[in-house]
Motif scaffolding. Structure first.
Motif, PDB file in Angstrom:
ATOM      1  N   SER A 151       0.823  -1.210   0.000  1.00 40.12           N
ATOM      2  CA  SER A 151       0.000   0.000   0.000  1.00 40.12           C
ATOM      3  C   SER A 151       0.858   1.263   0.000  1.00 40.12           C
ATOM      4  CB  SER A 151      -0.938  -0.004   1.217  1.00 40.12           C
ATOM      5  OG  SER A 151      -1.761   1.131   1.209  1.00 40.12           O
ATOM      6  N   ASP A 181       2.167   1.421  -3.863  1.00 37.42           N
ATOM      7  CA  ASP A 181       1.163   1.578  -4.937  1.00 37.42           C
ATOM      8  C   ASP A 181       0.045   2.558  -4.565  1.00 37.42           C
ATOM      9  OD1 ASP A 181      -0.733   0.159  -3.386  1.00 37.42           O
ATOM     10  OD2 ASP A 181      -0.650  -1.635  -4.629  1.00 37.42           O
ATOM     11  N   ARG A 182       0.021   3.001  -3.308  1.00 44.09           N
ATOM     12  CA  ARG A 182      -0.950   3.981  -2.808  1.00 44.09           C
ATOM     13  C   ARG A 182      -2.401   3.533  -3.001  1.00 44.09           C
ATOM     14  NH1 ARG A 182       1.121   9.735  -2.213  1.00 44.09           N
ATOM     15  NH2 ARG A 182       3.363   9.480  -2.196  1.00 44.09           N
ATOM     16  N   LYS A 183      -2.603   2.239  -2.909  1.00 42.57           N
ATOM     17  CA  LYS A 183      -3.961   1.685  -2.972  1.00 42.57           C
ATOM     18  C   LYS A 183      -4.370   1.247  -1.573  1.00 42.57           C
ATOM     19  CE  LYS A 183      -3.813   0.545  -7.735  1.00 42.57           C
ATOM     20  NZ  LYS A 183      -3.731  -0.406  -8.784  1.00 42.57           N
TER      21      LYS A 183
END
Length: 164
Positions: free
Chosen positions: A90, A93-95
């Motif tokens: 996370s 990938d900033r998800k």
């Protein structure tokens, strides 16, 4: 802030847990200048489902459970052990997270590297940052291999059970 005495001890632990053929002992100590040492108690949530990772965590002592489901009906899907990195998926990938990170032992000690400190590290010490990325890849590989082994065992169990 990590005291100088504790920094020296943590640097030794990091050298054992995060081996690098080229990093010097002083570079581990430099890395620690960018981190915060946190302690969490068993059952405490470190990061929750749906959050976007704003920090990387190194498990210095203890274990962290990867759980899914509601707090009332959680299912453990994996564990992160001492010496491993967590939160990197996370973070990079900033998800939103798909699992909850939860302290699994009575006393977990973690090093937390926040996004702003990671950005500083990349600029001020790119060599350490590259080693960190290699370590992140290795940690993800370990996690993926453990999950693959679990799926394989489950598949064999389900397949063998369907023959009867």
């Amino acid at each position: 802030m990590i005291s100088p005495e504790e920094r020296s001890q943590l640097a030794k632990i990091l050298r054992e847990q995060w081996p690098s053929e080229t990093m010097k002992a002083s570079e581990y100590e430099t890395f620690l200048e960018y981190c915060e040492l946190i302690e969490v108690k068993q059952g405490e949530i470190i990061a929750d489902i749906g959050e976007v990772g704003e920090a990387l965590y190194f498990v210095v002592e203890g274990e962290v459970s990867l759980v899914t489901g509601s707090p009332a009906s959680e299912v453990e899907v994996g564990r992160i052990h001492a010496g491993e990195l967590m939160g990197e998926m996370s973070f990079f990938d900033r998800k939103p997270r798909q699992v909850r990170l939860k302290a699994a032992t009575p006393r977990d000690r973690l090093l937390k590297l926040s996004r702003p400190m990671y950005k500083r590290l990349r600029i001020e010490h790119p060599y350490i940052a590259v080693n960190l990325l290699e370590y992140a890849i290795i940690s993800l590989d370990h996690l993926f291999r453990r999950a693959s082994e679990d799926v394989t065992i489950l598949s064999h169990y389900l397949y063998a059970g369907s023959k009867f």
